[in-house]
Design an enzyme around this catalytic site. Structure first.
Site: not given
Ligand code: AP5
Length: 213
Positions: A13, A88, A127, A162, A173
């Site tokens: 994402k 979410r 990552r 992270r 997660r």
């Molecule tokens: P990346 O782009 O970083 O993936 P992502 O989907 O953004 O993953 P996240 O781990 O950031 O998502 P998340 O939903 O768990 O965490 P968030 O920060 O939102 O890509 C991942 C890896 O793959 C990278 O190394 C990238 O280089 C690689 N990659 C990407 N595309 C690729 C491709 N096509 N080919 C090869 N490699 C590729 O949330 C963190 C925490 O915050 C949650 O657990 C929760 O506690 C809290 N939180 C956040 N939002 C909310 C909400 N709305 N409600 C409640 N709690 C929340």
């Protein structure tokens, strides 16, 4: 464009959102980045969120809606926004609908990034993220390494794993995603907004999204 990016942790994402900002100046709004920034800054929000995040649990809906209720009213959102990691839960999606109606904004589509589980595990364990909370650039030691190992190409800060990238937290997660967030695909499908795309190539996702706007 006004999009929601839906997808499991590690689906890409953040990576896709950063690429889409270059298409038309739409702003990426990542609730994860906002929360991590608050944790690093040691604000009350950060103190409240940290325990949930490190354990791989969701932060309470009310906290998230307080953040997003203000963020979506900021001026830069007028150019368009890419919601990365929000909503979410069904209550967050319901609250977003009320909020968007109030400000007279309609979503273009909800992009559902579909990636196999084994690929996700591999991506999350390899990552690296820029530790500078104003940057938070995303790298991958296998598929998208920084030019100098451990150093962010964009701002020169260190790239780190992270706090929620332990095997236990990743597993939690993914379970939380299945239980709380995956039902949003059906929710938006019923509203005729869902666009599911195989997300093995981020560039291809960007191409498909822009072709379908
Ligand atoms: P990346 O782009 O970083 O993936 P992502 O989907 O953004 O993953 P996240 O781990 O950031 O998502 P998340 O939903 O768990 O965490 P968030 O920060 O939102 O890509 C991942 C890896 O793959 C990278 O190394 C990238 O280089 C690689 N990659 C990407 N595309 C690729 C491709 N096509 N080919 C090869 N490699 C590729 O949330 C963190 C925490 O915050 C949650 O657990 C929760 O506690 C809290 N939180 C956040 N939002 C909310 C909400 N709305 N409600 C409640 N709690 C929340």
């Amino acid at each position: 464009m006004k999009l929601i990016l839906l997808g499991a942790p590690g689906a890409g994402k953040g990576t896709v959102a950063k690429l889409l900002t270059k298409v038309d100046g739409s702003v990426q709004i990542s609730t994860g980045d906002i929360l991590r920034g608050a944790v690093t800054a040691g604000t009350d929000l950060g103190k409240e969120a940290k325990g949930f995040m490190d354990a791989g649990d969701l932060v309470p809906d009310e906290l998230i809606m307080n953040i997003m209720g203000e963020r979506l009213l900021e001026d830069d959102c007028k150019a368009g926004f890419l919601l990365d990691g929000f909503p979410r839960t069904i209550p967050q999606a319901d609250a977003l609908e009320v909020l968007l109606e109030k400000i007279g904004v309609e979503l273009d589509m909800v992009v559902n990034l579909d990636v196999p589980r084994d690929v996700i595990y591999d991506r999350l364990t390899t990552r690296r993220t820029c530790e500078n909370t104003d940057c938070q650039a995303i790298y991958n030691v296998k598929s998208m390494p920084s030019k100098v190992e451990g150093v962010c190409d964009k701002c020169g800060s260190a790239t780190i794993q992270r706090a929620d990238e332990t095997v236990e937290a990743i597993s939690k997660r993914l379970d939380t995603y299945d239980e709380m967030t995956a039902p949003l695909a059906d929710y938006y499908d019923k509203k005729g907004k869902l666009f599911t795309v195989a997300a093995t190539s981020s560039d291809k996702v960007v191409e498909e999204v822009t072709n379908n706007l």
